[in-house]
Write a protein that holds these residues in place. Structure first.
Motif, PDB file in Angstrom:
ATOM      1  N   GLU A 143     -36.778  51.528  42.831  1.00  0.00           N
ATOM      2  CA  GLU A 143     -37.214  51.165  44.175  1.00  0.00           C
ATOM      3  C   GLU A 143     -38.727  51.156  44.316  1.00  0.00           C
ATOM      4  N   ASP A 144     -39.416  51.991  43.532  1.00  0.00           N
ATOM      5  CA  ASP A 144     -40.870  52.049  43.687  1.00  0.00           C
ATOM      6  C   ASP A 144     -41.585  50.833  43.101  1.00  0.00           C
ATOM      7  N   LEU A 145     -40.846  49.894  42.520  1.00  0.00           N
ATOM      8  CA  LEU A 145     -41.434  48.634  42.076  1.00  0.00           C
ATOM      9  C   LEU A 145     -41.384  47.568  43.172  1.00  0.00           C
ATOM     10  N   ILE A 146     -40.596  47.821  44.210  1.00  0.00           N
ATOM     11  CA  ILE A 146     -40.416  46.836  45.280  1.00  0.00           C
ATOM     12  C   ILE A 146     -41.412  47.120  46.398  1.00  0.00           C
ATOM     13  N   PHE A 147     -42.193  46.095  46.753  1.00  0.00           N
ATOM     14  CA  PHE A 147     -43.170  46.225  47.826  1.00  0.00           C
ATOM     15  C   PHE A 147     -42.595  45.656  49.120  1.00  0.00           C
ATOM     16  N   ASN A 148     -42.809  46.352  50.213  1.00  0.00           N
ATOM     17  CA  ASN A 148     -42.488  45.819  51.530  1.00  0.00           C
ATOM     18  C   ASN A 148     -43.801  45.421  52.188  1.00  0.00           C
ATOM     19  N   VAL A 149     -43.983  44.110  52.328  1.00  0.00           N
ATOM     20  CA  VAL A 149     -45.271  43.562  52.763  1.00  0.00           C
ATOM     21  C   VAL A 149     -45.147  43.010  54.179  1.00  0.00           C
ATOM     22  N   ASN A 150     -46.102  43.372  55.032  1.00  0.00           N
ATOM     23  CA  ASN A 150     -46.193  42.790  56.368  1.00  0.00           C
ATOM     24  C   ASN A 150     -47.034  41.521  56.241  1.00  0.00           C
ATOM     25  N   TYR A 151     -46.358  40.386  56.196  1.00  0.00           N
ATOM     26  CA  TYR A 151     -47.043  39.140  55.873  1.00  0.00           C
ATOM     27  C   TYR A 151     -46.701  38.082  56.916  1.00  0.00           C
ATOM     28  N   LEU A 152     -47.710  37.611  57.621  1.00  0.00           N
ATOM     29  CA  LEU A 152     -47.553  36.556  58.623  1.00  0.00           C
ATOM     30  C   LEU A 152     -46.432  36.866  59.619  1.00  0.00           C
ATOM     31  N   GLY A 153     -46.414  38.096  60.082  1.00  0.00           N
ATOM     32  CA  GLY A 153     -45.487  38.446  61.153  1.00  0.00           C
ATOM     33  C   GLY A 153     -44.127  38.923  60.711  1.00  0.00           C
ATOM     34  N   GLY A 154     -43.886  39.032  59.394  1.00  0.00           N
ATOM     35  CA  GLY A 154     -42.579  39.473  58.927  1.00  0.00           C
ATOM     36  C   GLY A 154     -42.698  40.584  57.907  1.00  0.00           C
ATOM     37  N   ASN A 155     -41.735  41.492  57.891  1.00  0.00           N
ATOM     38  CA  ASN A 155     -41.689  42.548  56.880  1.00  0.00           C
ATOM     39  C   ASN A 155     -40.875  42.034  55.703  1.00  0.00           C
ATOM     40  N   MET A 156     -41.515  41.933  54.548  1.00  0.00           N
ATOM     41  CA  MET A 156     -40.920  41.193  53.442  1.00  0.00           C
ATOM     42  C   MET A 156     -40.892  42.036  52.171  1.00  0.00           C
ATOM     43  N   PRO A 157     -39.705  42.333  51.627  1.00  0.00           N
ATOM     44  CA  PRO A 157     -39.633  43.006  50.325  1.00  0.00           C
ATOM     45  C   PRO A 157     -39.919  42.009  49.206  1.00  0.00           C
TER      46      PRO A 157
END
Length: 478
Positions: free
Chosen positions: A296-310
């Motif tokens: 799981e620590d390889l997966i990033f959750n990114v706040n990108y252009l208004g969405g939370n994206m794994p």
């Protein structure tokens, strides 16, 4: 007197007479002024002629033929950045559908598998290697053991695994090829794999279609050996399958072959969509048979252009067209269509292999067998070969050079460690390599052999020390 004047007819409008074409194209600086788009397109297109015809490039594993609908879908997706799943949710949905379909193709359980698209099989291998290292490191930490000397065991692999080992500080233990009195070994085997495995081994890589000859490695044999190792020594070593080519071949043309998630030891599989997956360039896949095998620590959750994206990828922004076209092919061809296309490649390969053997001067290394490898033909020159009663004096490098005169790219190269003295030549049979096209190639091979047999070949020696001409048999005709 005329009531109006007749307009003068416009002068002949020629693309090559416009201002942008009055001098060579700029090479180092951006021009000061704008240019006509049609002229610039034509001039750049003309330069690209020098690349040659990609359909005659029988060195590449990548697809060089695509249906008209694929071209249209690529145009439709030109402006879609597939990493932005909030803005392009349907492209993201299509990616997810492809992951599910491919995981199912490789016999993963629907509720357990996970995966992602990549820009190609090399990135997919990097992600698979990272997951192996992280999983091993986490287990070592939990057991209170050192984790500073990871190693990866593999057979003769593509260069991307050497890159992975260097970039991620992993010792690569590559099993070399071997020569013997009765038979040469061009792939790894279980015995050699076990010799290199220890508690610091993050995983073993087996290749479903090695780059050098096209052969499959003995995946089931290696998996069973690793099972025995775990029972005897308690060392649990996962398998990653580099199925860059074979991942979209074996399921259709050798479905009974055990190499995928049907083997519990196999934890992850990478493949190239733009090779025998038939997608346009820029498409790869990596699948884990069980979500728990992707840390799981390889997966990033990114706040990108208004969405939370794994996201789990090395590349970030990239076009969505290749993924959409992969989905198109999966739907358009189905299992029936993929089987027809791939089996057709194997059949053409068999036809070509027989013709190569019939020349009498070549020895087949691999002959396009769906249970043993990919649709490819690899051969070497026989020792003391004669052609039409005359000793063969040329080598495969020179044959490759002469074939280039007709536009054909047939690579000649030496095999890696322990077999460097063996020079081979290889042809990849891809979708679009028809019987007729291969017959034309065979006629050109015959012409080239005849030409080489009837010219005096002398090595060029002008003081050059490069490895691309003098040392590989460039020649003068006299």
């Amino acid at each position: 007197m005329a009531l109006h004047e007749t307009k003068k007819s416009s002068e002949f409008d020629d693309l090559f007479d416009k201002s942008g074409a009055q001098k060579p194209l700029s090479k180092f600086e951006i021009p000061e002024k704008e240019s006509d788009p049609k002229t610039m397109y034509q001039l750049i297109k003309d330069e690209l002629m020098l690349d040659g015809n990609s359909r005659q490039n029988l060195a590449t594993f990548c697809q060089t033929f695509a249906e008209e609908e694929v071209h249209k879908l690529m145009d439709d997706c030109l402006d879609k950045n597939m990493i932005d799943k909030d803005e392009y949710p349907q492209t993201a949905e299509i990616e997810n559908r492809c992951v599910n379909m491919i995981a199912s193709l490789w016999h993963a359980k629907e509720s357990e598998a996970t995966g992602t698209s990549t820009t190609g099989s090399s990135e997919a291998c990097m992600l698979g290697g990272m997951a192996m290292k992280w999983r091993w490191r986490n287990a070592r930490k939990a057991a209170g053991k050192p984790y500073d000397k990871p190693n990866l065991v593999c057979g003769p692999v593509q260069v991307c695994w050497h890159k992975f080992a260097r970039y991620w500080d992993v010792e690569l233990r590559e099993i070399p090829m071997a020569t013997g009195e009765k038979q040469n070994r061009y792939v790894s085997n279980a015995e050699e794999v076990l010799k290199l495995c220890d508690e610091n081994t993050i995983g073993v890589v087996q290749t479903l279609g090695i780059t050098f000859t096209g052969q499959y490695e003995p995946i089931l044999e290696v998996a069973e050996a690793l099972d025995k190792l775990e029972k005897s020594k308690g060392i649990d070593i996962p398998l990653h399958i580099d199925a860059a080519s074979g991942g979209f071949l074996a399921p259709f043309c050798a479905p009974e072959l055990l190499w995928d998630f049907r083997i519990p030891r196999v934890k992850s599989i990478s493949s190239s969509g733009h090779k025998f997956g038939l997608a346009p360039l820029g498409c790869g896949w990596v699948i884990w048979g069980n979500k728990k095998d992707l840390p799981e620590d390889l997966i990033f959750n990114v706040n990108y252009l208004g969405g939370n994206m794994p996201t789990f990828a090395i590349n970030f922004s990239r076009p969505g067209g290749q993924i959409v076209c992969q989905y198109y092919n999966l739907l358009r061809l189905g299992k029936e269509g993929y089987t027809k296309v791939q089996q057709g490649c194997y059949d053409v390969g068999k036809f070509f292999a027989k013709a190569i053997k019939d020349f009498g001067i070549f020895e087949l290394v691999y002959d396009s067998n769906p249970h043993e490898g990919i649709p490819a033909v690899t051969w070497k020159l026989k020792k003391d070969a004669t052609y039409e009663g005359k000793k063969v004096e040329f080598d495969l490098y020179q044959l490759s050079d002469v074939l280039r005169e007709r536009g054909w790219l047939l690579p000649a190269y030496s095999l890696p460690a322990n077999c460097q003295e063996i020079i081979v030549q290889r042809v990849l049979i891809r979708h679009g390599c028809s019987y007729d096209l291969m017959e034309l190639l065979l006629k050109d091979i015959k012409r080239s052999i005849h030409k080489l047999q009837h010219i005096k070949i002398t090595k060029i020696d002008d003081g050059c020390t490069c490895n691309s001409c003098c040392s590989k048999g460039s020649f003068n005709h006299s």
